[in-house]
Design a protein around this motif. Structure first.
Motif, mmCIF file in Angstrom:
data_model
loop_
_atom_site.group_PDB
_atom_site.id
_atom_site.type_symbol
_atom_site.label_atom_id
_atom_site.label_comp_id
_atom_site.label_asym_id
_atom_site.label_seq_id
_atom_site.Cartn_x
_atom_site.Cartn_y
_atom_site.Cartn_z
ATOM 1 N N LEU A 68 4.028 -6.296 -6.392
ATOM 2 C CA LEU A 68 3.109 -5.462 -5.620
ATOM 3 C C LEU A 68 3.715 -5.078 -4.267
ATOM 4 C CD1 LEU A 68 0.373 -4.151 -5.835
ATOM 5 C CD2 LEU A 68 -0.657 -6.232 -4.926
ATOM 6 N N GLU A 69 4.331 -6.044 -3.600
ATOM 7 C CA GLU A 69 4.928 -5.735 -2.289
ATOM 8 C C GLU A 69 6.011 -4.671 -2.424
ATOM 9 O OE1 GLU A 69 4.189 -9.965 0.058
ATOM 10 O OE2 GLU A 69 6.247 -9.329 -0.351
ATOM 11 N N GLU A 70 6.827 -4.788 -3.473
ATOM 12 C CA GLU A 70 7.898 -3.801 -3.666
ATOM 13 C C GLU A 70 7.307 -2.414 -3.985
ATOM 14 O OE1 GLU A 70 10.921 -3.889 -3.036
ATOM 15 O OE2 GLU A 70 11.840 -2.260 -4.162
ATOM 16 N N LEU A 71 6.294 -2.392 -4.850
ATOM 17 C CA LEU A 71 5.696 -1.100 -5.222
ATOM 18 C C LEU A 71 4.999 -0.449 -4.026
ATOM 19 C CD1 LEU A 71 4.379 -1.986 -8.784
ATOM 20 C CD2 LEU A 71 6.273 -0.471 -8.186
ATOM 21 N N VAL A 72 4.335 -1.240 -3.206
ATOM 22 C CA VAL A 72 3.694 -0.693 -2.008
ATOM 23 C C VAL A 72 4.760 -0.129 -1.065
ATOM 24 C CG1 VAL A 72 2.397 -1.298 0.079
ATOM 25 C CG2 VAL A 72 1.591 -2.072 -2.155
ATOM 26 N N ARG A 73 5.889 -0.849 -0.946
ATOM 27 C CA ARG A 73 6.980 -0.375 -0.092
ATOM 28 C C ARG A 73 7.492 0.994 -0.590
ATOM 29 N NH1 ARG A 73 12.039 -0.069 0.223
ATOM 30 N NH2 ARG A 73 12.430 -0.873 -1.868
ATOM 31 N N VAL A 74 7.623 1.140 -1.900
ATOM 32 C CA VAL A 74 8.153 2.383 -2.477
ATOM 33 C C VAL A 74 7.164 3.540 -2.335
ATOM 34 C CG1 VAL A 74 8.841 3.475 -4.675
ATOM 35 C CG2 VAL A 74 9.671 1.184 -4.114
ATOM 36 N N TYR A 75 5.859 3.264 -2.522
ATOM 37 C CA TYR A 75 4.894 4.365 -2.649
ATOM 38 C C TYR A 75 3.969 4.574 -1.451
ATOM 39 C CZ TYR A 75 6.355 4.726 -7.480
ATOM 40 O OH TYR A 75 7.107 4.918 -8.606
ATOM 41 N N ARG A 76 4.020 3.695 -0.433
ATOM 42 C CA ARG A 76 2.988 3.770 0.617
ATOM 43 C C ARG A 76 3.017 5.076 1.410
ATOM 44 N NH1 ARG A 76 5.454 -1.225 3.874
ATOM 45 N NH2 ARG A 76 7.453 -0.289 4.319
ATOM 46 N N ASP A 77 4.183 5.745 1.499
ATOM 47 C CA ASP A 77 4.250 6.987 2.281
ATOM 48 C C ASP A 77 4.245 8.238 1.405
ATOM 49 O OD1 ASP A 77 6.675 6.649 1.126
ATOM 50 O OD2 ASP A 77 7.871 7.108 2.907
ATOM 51 N N LYS A 78 3.827 8.087 0.144
ATOM 52 C CA LYS A 78 3.882 9.235 -0.785
ATOM 53 C C LYS A 78 2.550 9.978 -0.888
ATOM 54 C CE LYS A 78 8.157 8.410 -2.305
ATOM 55 N NZ LYS A 78 8.605 7.418 -1.309
ATOM 56 N N GLY A 79 1.527 9.479 -0.237
ATOM 57 C CA GLY A 79 0.230 10.167 -0.279
ATOM 58 C C GLY A 79 -0.469 10.079 -1.626
ATOM 59 N N ILE A 80 -0.209 8.997 -2.369
ATOM 60 C CA ILE A 80 -0.816 8.834 -3.712
ATOM 61 C C ILE A 80 -2.343 8.740 -3.577
ATOM 62 C CG2 ILE A 80 -0.913 7.381 -5.789
ATOM 63 C CD1 ILE A 80 1.961 8.220 -5.368
ATOM 64 N N THR A 81 -3.065 9.576 -4.327
ATOM 65 C CA THR A 81 -4.534 9.516 -4.310
ATOM 66 C C THR A 81 -5.102 8.942 -5.609
ATOM 67 O OG1 THR A 81 -4.614 11.808 -5.090
ATOM 68 C CG2 THR A 81 -4.763 11.449 -2.694
ATOM 69 N N LYS A 82 -4.326 8.999 -6.718
ATOM 70 C CA LYS A 82 -4.773 8.436 -8.003
ATOM 71 C C LYS A 82 -3.612 7.702 -8.664
ATOM 72 C CE LYS A 82 -8.966 10.402 -8.467
ATOM 73 N NZ LYS A 82 -9.092 11.818 -8.795
ATOM 74 N N VAL A 83 -3.883 6.490 -9.139
ATOM 75 C CA VAL A 83 -2.937 5.794 -10.012
ATOM 76 C C VAL A 83 -3.505 5.855 -11.419
ATOM 77 C CG1 VAL A 83 -1.783 3.619 -10.558
ATOM 78 C CG2 VAL A 83 -2.147 4.259 -8.169
ATOM 79 N N VAL A 84 -2.704 6.346 -12.367
ATOM 80 C CA VAL A 84 -3.109 6.399 -13.772
ATOM 81 C C VAL A 84 -2.411 5.251 -14.496
ATOM 82 C CG1 VAL A 84 -2.992 7.736 -15.926
ATOM 83 C CG2 VAL A 84 -3.413 8.905 -13.752
ATOM 84 N N GLY A 85 -3.178 4.346 -15.123
ATOM 85 C CA GLY A 85 -2.612 3.244 -15.892
ATOM 86 C C GLY A 85 -2.695 3.542 -17.377
ATOM 87 N N ILE A 86 -1.623 3.226 -18.121
ATOM 88 C CA ILE A 86 -1.607 3.454 -19.568
ATOM 89 C C ILE A 86 -2.017 2.155 -20.270
ATOM 90 C CG2 ILE A 86 -0.171 4.096 -21.540
ATOM 91 C CD1 ILE A 86 1.558 5.767 -19.663
ATOM 92 N N GLU A 87 -3.001 2.283 -21.192
ATOM 93 C CA GLU A 87 -3.544 1.115 -21.913
ATOM 94 C C GLU A 87 -2.448 0.363 -22.666
ATOM 95 O OE1 GLU A 87 -6.856 2.074 -24.441
ATOM 96 O OE2 GLU A 87 -7.186 -0.022 -24.949
ATOM 97 N N SER A 88 -2.528 -0.956 -22.659
ATOM 98 C CA SER A 88 -3.404 -1.737 -21.806
ATOM 99 C C SER A 88 -2.609 -2.447 -20.706
ATOM 100 C CB SER A 88 -4.145 -2.797 -22.644
ATOM 101 O OG SER A 88 -3.201 -3.657 -23.273
ATOM 102 N N ARG A 89 -1.339 -2.680 -20.950
ATOM 103 C CA ARG A 89 -0.567 -3.447 -19.955
ATOM 104 C C ARG A 89 -0.330 -2.654 -18.674
ATOM 105 N NH1 ARG A 89 1.159 -5.065 -24.993
ATOM 106 N NH2 ARG A 89 2.584 -3.296 -25.094
ATOM 107 N N GLY A 90 -0.480 -1.327 -18.749
ATOM 108 C CA GLY A 90 -0.348 -0.505 -17.544
ATOM 109 C C GLY A 90 -1.546 -0.617 -16.618
ATOM 110 N N PHE A 91 -2.648 -1.189 -17.131
ATOM 111 C CA PHE A 91 -3.853 -1.331 -16.301
ATOM 112 C C PHE A 91 -3.677 -2.404 -15.223
ATOM 113 C CE2 PHE A 91 -6.984 -0.017 -19.946
ATOM 114 C CZ PHE A 91 -6.509 1.283 -19.869
ATOM 115 N N VAL A 92 -2.871 -3.417 -15.525
ATOM 116 C CA VAL A 92 -2.864 -4.621 -14.685
ATOM 117 C C VAL A 92 -2.252 -4.332 -13.319
ATOM 118 C CG1 VAL A 92 -2.165 -7.032 -14.556
ATOM 119 C CG2 VAL A 92 -2.744 -6.028 -16.782
ATOM 120 N N MET A 93 -0.970 -4.020 -13.292
ATOM 121 C CA MET A 93 -0.319 -3.736 -12.011
ATOM 122 C C MET A 93 -0.778 -2.381 -11.466
ATOM 123 S SD MET A 93 1.550 -4.875 -9.618
ATOM 124 C CE MET A 93 1.752 -6.464 -10.434
ATOM 125 N N GLY A 94 -1.138 -1.453 -12.374
ATOM 126 C CA GLY A 94 -1.632 -0.137 -11.938
ATOM 127 C C GLY A 94 -2.868 -0.275 -11.071
#
Ligand code: AMP
Length: 178
Positions: free
Chosen positions: A40-66
């Motif tokens: 999570l810390e690494e993903l936040v570091r990568v994406y925090r300045d990208k202006g992400i408004t929606k995270v789309v998770g793919i069922e089902s294992r994509g839901f967890v970290m997504g």
């Protein structure tokens, strides 16, 4: 990021769900709080300045970290699900995967044109499921689409990154060659 910690906690299950498949079992990462924090810390570091408004998770294992990442980024979370699971009106795309055929759906009101979208799944193999999800998300004409995986499998016969296309903005935490 502590790559070794993640590699030590990722379980490989040979011949699941059919002979010849080396199944990378991320459930052993998710059950470990230190692994969740590292990812999570690494993903936040990568994406925090990208202006992400929606995270789309793919069922089902994509839901967890997504979903964890959406909460950490202050973004909404959208479910991309297997056919017949979403209750509202949906868009659908079909694709071939490493071990079979499948389809995914998304609600027609899940995304709008002013969203910046990050699509997340646990693993990139052939790229078929992410390509289908990408095509679904792209139908909403969002401002920008980012693509993210915990694991990229780079083995003979698997060219997921190439299948998705060089123009895509792809990030992976771990790259595995076996
Ligand atoms: P693909 O569409 O071929 O890129 O396959 C990726 C999807 O299938 C992801 O949702 C993964 O959870 C799952 N998957 C495919 N191959 C594997 C594998 N070897 N280990 C774990 N999950 C896999």
């Amino acid at each position: 990021m502590n790559t070794n910690l993640l590699l030590q906690n990722l379980r490989n299950i040979p011949d699941f769900p059919k002979p010849g498949i080396q199944f990378k079992d991320v459930s052993t990462l998710f059950k470990n709080p230190e692994c969740n924090r590292e990812m999570l810390e690494e993903l936040v570091r990568v994406y925090r300045d990208k202006g992400i408004t929606k995270v789309v998770g793919i069922e089902s294992r994509g839901f967890v970290m997504g979903a964890m990442l959406a909460a950490a980024l202050g973004a909404g979370f959208v479910l991309c699900r297997k056919p017949g699971k979403l209750p509202g009106t949906t868009l659908k795309a079909s694709y071939a995967k490493e071990y079979g055929l499948d389809s995914i759906e998304i609600h027609t009101d899940a995304i709008s044109a002013d969203d910046v979208v990050l699509i997340h799944d646990d693993l990139l193999a052939t790229g078929g499921s992410m390509k289908a999800a990408y095509d679904l998300v792209n139908m909403f004409h969002p401002k920008e689409i980012f693509v993210d995986f915990i694991i990229e499998l780079r083995m003979e016969g698997l060219q997921g990154r190439e299948a998705l296309g060089a123009d895509k903005n792809i990030h992976t935490l771990l790259t595995l060659h076996e």
